[in-house]
Design a protein around this motif. Sequence first.
Motif, PDB file in Angstrom:
ATOM      1  N   ARG A  48      59.208 -45.307  26.252  1.00 31.09           N
ATOM      2  CA  ARG A  48      59.710 -45.005  27.587  1.00 31.09           C
ATOM      3  C   ARG A  48      61.189 -45.336  27.726  1.00 31.09           C
ATOM      4  NH1 ARG A  48      56.783 -46.440  33.334  1.00 31.09           N
ATOM      5  NH2 ARG A  48      58.535 -45.938  34.695  1.00 31.09           N
ATOM      6  N   TYR A  49      61.651 -46.416  27.071  1.00 33.41           N
ATOM      7  CA  TYR A  49      63.017 -46.890  27.285  1.00 33.41           C
ATOM      8  C   TYR A  49      63.988 -46.529  26.161  1.00 33.41           C
ATOM      9  CZ  TYR A  49      61.442 -49.370  31.415  1.00 33.41           C
ATOM     10  OH  TYR A  49      60.946 -49.662  32.660  1.00 33.41           O
ATOM     11  N   LEU A  50      63.493 -46.226  24.974  1.00 32.66           N
ATOM     12  CA  LEU A  50      64.368 -45.706  23.923  1.00 32.66           C
ATOM     13  C   LEU A  50      64.498 -44.207  24.116  1.00 32.66           C
ATOM     14  CD1 LEU A  50      62.999 -47.555  20.727  1.00 32.66           C
ATOM     15  CD2 LEU A  50      65.212 -47.928  21.814  1.00 32.66           C
ATOM     16  N   PRO A  51      65.629 -43.571  23.822  1.00 30.18           N
ATOM     17  CA  PRO A  51      66.860 -44.132  23.262  1.00 30.18           C
ATOM     18  C   PRO A  51      67.891 -44.589  24.305  1.00 30.18           C
ATOM     19  CG  PRO A  51      67.014 -41.763  23.276  1.00 30.18           C
ATOM     20  CD  PRO A  51      65.671 -42.094  23.875  1.00 30.18           C
ATOM     21  N   ASP A  52      67.532 -44.532  25.605  1.00 29.80           N
ATOM     22  CA  ASP A  52      68.503 -44.895  26.650  1.00 29.80           C
ATOM     23  C   ASP A  52      68.943 -46.351  26.545  1.00 29.80           C
ATOM     24  OD1 ASP A  52      68.370 -42.329  27.670  1.00 29.80           O
ATOM     25  OD2 ASP A  52      66.756 -42.812  29.064  1.00 29.80           O
ATOM     26  N   LEU A  53      68.055 -47.201  26.059  1.00 33.46           N
ATOM     27  CA  LEU A  53      68.373 -48.619  25.850  1.00 33.46           C
ATOM     28  C   LEU A  53      68.221 -48.896  24.351  1.00 33.46           C
ATOM     29  CD1 LEU A  53      66.384 -50.174  28.848  1.00 33.46           C
ATOM     30  CD2 LEU A  53      68.810 -49.533  28.784  1.00 33.46           C
ATOM     31  N   PRO A  54      69.257 -48.657  23.562  1.00 36.34           N
ATOM     32  CA  PRO A  54      69.094 -48.612  22.103  1.00 36.34           C
ATOM     33  C   PRO A  54      69.113 -49.959  21.387  1.00 36.34           C
ATOM     34  CG  PRO A  54      71.333 -48.005  22.670  1.00 36.34           C
ATOM     35  CD  PRO A  54      70.609 -48.198  23.970  1.00 36.34           C
ATOM     36  N   PHE A  55      69.640 -51.007  22.031  1.00 38.90           N
ATOM     37  CA  PHE A  55      69.805 -52.276  21.317  1.00 38.90           C
ATOM     38  C   PHE A  55      68.549 -53.133  21.476  1.00 38.90           C
ATOM     39  CE2 PHE A  55      74.140 -50.824  21.639  1.00 38.90           C
ATOM     40  CZ  PHE A  55      74.690 -51.202  20.418  1.00 38.90           C
ATOM     41  N   VAL A  56      67.814 -53.241  20.384  1.00 38.25           N
ATOM     42  CA  VAL A  56      66.539 -53.956  20.374  1.00 38.25           C
ATOM     43  C   VAL A  56      66.710 -55.248  19.574  1.00 38.25           C
ATOM     44  CG1 VAL A  56      64.098 -53.886  19.698  1.00 38.25           C
ATOM     45  CG2 VAL A  56      65.253 -51.790  20.484  1.00 38.25           C
ATOM     46  N   LEU A  57      66.310 -56.356  20.169  1.00 37.48           N
ATOM     47  CA  LEU A  57      66.268 -57.629  19.461  1.00 37.48           C
ATOM     48  C   LEU A  57      64.805 -57.989  19.240  1.00 37.48           C
ATOM     49  CD1 LEU A  57      67.658 -60.104  18.231  1.00 37.48           C
ATOM     50  CD2 LEU A  57      67.550 -61.176  20.498  1.00 37.48           C
ATOM     51  N   ASP A  58      64.411 -58.033  17.988  1.00 40.31           N
ATOM     52  CA  ASP A  58      63.036 -58.346  17.589  1.00 40.31           C
ATOM     53  C   ASP A  58      62.991 -59.834  17.235  1.00 40.31           C
ATOM     54  OD1 ASP A  58      60.498 -58.410  16.529  1.00 40.31           O
ATOM     55  OD2 ASP A  58      60.860 -56.926  14.959  1.00 40.31           O
ATOM     56  N   ALA A  59      62.663 -60.664  18.225  1.00 43.03           N
ATOM     57  CA  ALA A  59      62.710 -62.117  18.049  1.00 43.03           C
ATOM     58  C   ALA A  59      61.476 -62.603  17.300  1.00 43.03           C
ATOM     59  CB  ALA A  59      62.806 -62.809  19.402  1.00 43.03           C
TER      60      ALA A  59
ATOM     61  N   GLY B  38      49.509 -59.615  26.515  1.00 45.61           N
ATOM     62  CA  GLY B  38      50.754 -58.890  26.334  1.00 45.61           C
ATOM     63  C   GLY B  38      51.352 -58.555  27.687  1.00 45.61           C
ATOM     64  N   TYR B  39      52.691 -58.379  27.721  1.00 44.81           N
ATOM     65  CA  TYR B  39      53.394 -58.146  28.988  1.00 44.81           C
ATOM     66  C   TYR B  39      54.558 -57.183  28.769  1.00 44.81           C
ATOM     67  CZ  TYR B  39      51.066 -62.543  30.283  1.00 44.81           C
ATOM     68  OH  TYR B  39      50.146 -63.527  30.511  1.00 44.81           O
ATOM     69  N   ALA B  40      54.784 -56.324  29.751  1.00 43.47           N
ATOM     70  CA  ALA B  40      56.000 -55.512  29.823  1.00 43.47           C
ATOM     71  C   ALA B  40      56.747 -55.951  31.079  1.00 43.47           C
ATOM     72  CB  ALA B  40      55.666 -54.027  29.884  1.00 43.47           C
ATOM     73  N   LEU B  41      57.989 -56.420  30.906  1.00 45.23           N
ATOM     74  CA  LEU B  41      58.771 -56.983  32.002  1.00 45.23           C
ATOM     75  C   LEU B  41      60.057 -56.193  32.193  1.00 45.23           C
ATOM     76  CD1 LEU B  41      58.548 -60.743  30.902  1.00 45.23           C
ATOM     77  CD2 LEU B  41      56.898 -59.459  32.290  1.00 45.23           C
ATOM     78  N   LEU B  42      60.431 -55.972  33.426  1.00 47.41           N
ATOM     79  CA  LEU B  42      61.686 -55.304  33.761  1.00 47.41           C
ATOM     80  C   LEU B  42      62.520 -56.247  34.619  1.00 47.41           C
ATOM     81  CD1 LEU B  42      63.431 -52.702  33.742  1.00 47.41           C
ATOM     82  CD2 LEU B  42      62.227 -52.014  35.834  1.00 47.41           C
ATOM     83  N   ARG B  43      63.803 -56.380  34.263  1.00 47.81           N
ATOM     84  CA  ARG B  43      64.694 -57.230  35.044  1.00 47.81           C
ATOM     85  C   ARG B  43      64.700 -56.751  36.490  1.00 47.81           C
ATOM     86  NH1 ARG B  43      70.393 -57.361  32.523  1.00 47.81           N
ATOM     87  NH2 ARG B  43      70.944 -56.027  34.281  1.00 47.81           N
ATOM     88  N   ARG B  44      64.532 -57.675  37.405  1.00 46.86           N
ATOM     89  CA  ARG B  44      64.293 -57.297  38.802  1.00 46.86           C
ATOM     90  C   ARG B  44      65.446 -56.508  39.398  1.00 46.86           C
ATOM     91  NH1 ARG B  44      62.364 -62.185  40.643  1.00 46.86           N
ATOM     92  NH2 ARG B  44      60.318 -61.657  39.793  1.00 46.86           N
ATOM     93  N   ASP B  45      66.676 -56.796  38.981  1.00 45.45           N
ATOM     94  CA  ASP B  45      67.812 -56.065  39.537  1.00 45.45           C
ATOM     95  C   ASP B  45      67.946 -54.649  38.970  1.00 45.45           C
ATOM     96  OD1 ASP B  45      68.759 -56.612  37.013  1.00 45.45           O
ATOM     97  OD2 ASP B  45      70.351 -57.948  37.665  1.00 45.45           O
ATOM     98  N   GLU B  46      67.068 -54.301  38.015  1.00 47.47           N
ATOM     99  CA  GLU B  46      67.055 -52.939  37.470  1.00 47.47           C
ATOM    100  C   GLU B  46      66.051 -52.038  38.178  1.00 47.47           C
ATOM    101  OE1 GLU B  46      68.876 -51.452  35.004  1.00 47.47           O
ATOM    102  OE2 GLU B  46      70.150 -53.228  35.029  1.00 47.47           O
ATOM    103  N   ILE B  47      65.242 -52.631  39.049  1.00 41.93           N
ATOM    104  CA  ILE B  47      64.226 -51.847  39.751  1.00 41.93           C
ATOM    105  C   ILE B  47      64.875 -51.061  40.873  1.00 41.93           C
ATOM    106  CG2 ILE B  47      62.100 -51.966  41.116  1.00 41.93           C
ATOM    107  CD1 ILE B  47      61.422 -54.529  39.614  1.00 41.93           C
TER     108      ILE B  47
END
Length: 276
Positions: A95-106, A266-275
Amino acid sequence: MASPAPQLRPGWRKAANRALRLAVALPRAGAARLLAATEHSARFSGAYNSSAALTPALARFKTRGYDDESVVDVSFDEMCRRETWDYPILFWLGRYLPDLPFVLDAGGHLGTKYIAFSDLINLSGAHWTVHDLPGIVRAARARQNRGELPAAITFEDRLDQTPATDILLVSGFLPYLDIPFSEFVAALRRRPKVILLNKVAVRDGAEIFTIERIGSARVPYRIRNRSQWESRISAMGYEMLDSWNISEIGHVIPTHPWLGRSKSRGYALLRRDEIE
């Protein structure tokens, strides 16, 4: 005529059932404790109320934990396979790629999620960085130099050297994180717009720490209180878009079976100021 058998009140029945479970569990727990310091120990042993309380018990194993190249090969092939709990992560990545391309796999090990996902989702435009401990990163870079791992993955052991992150992926890493998750996120160059979490160990009771055996290594393993954990997510400024139960994963600590079985979420979280 025989008298009818006495009926236990609900409270007494519950107590009796608990006593019976303990009577069965205690001998097994005793045996598990005797084996806890040997190579024949169960996967999990011990139960502690803090990581500090666990440290003396862990010290006797003389292990470096996950920061050790000897654990790199443990379950590598298995971790590169997709499992049912990966599909919610794939959905939200798509859903979010490729618009948000920088992924950090911690805690991404040798890039196992990149490998597992690459034939189902287009990652060609993703800037995929794996952050892990120095021993893991050294082994990953050596394998990448030999052509054994995808060249598109960047491996970095220093969090301050990772690029500004759009999507933070944390799959199976949270039970091993030794600082509050809010501090980990605050240490990033910028707060991710999206956080995708998988295999978060939780329980309904108090938070506990146990010791996990991984090959010859022993590492701390954290099982969070679910309601407190989800409250802390909200306090970080993130909205929970989705959550799911991973019924295939849950652990009973053989030395402390009365604590019950943990759950995995499991969780999918969106930064609140992006809503919008």
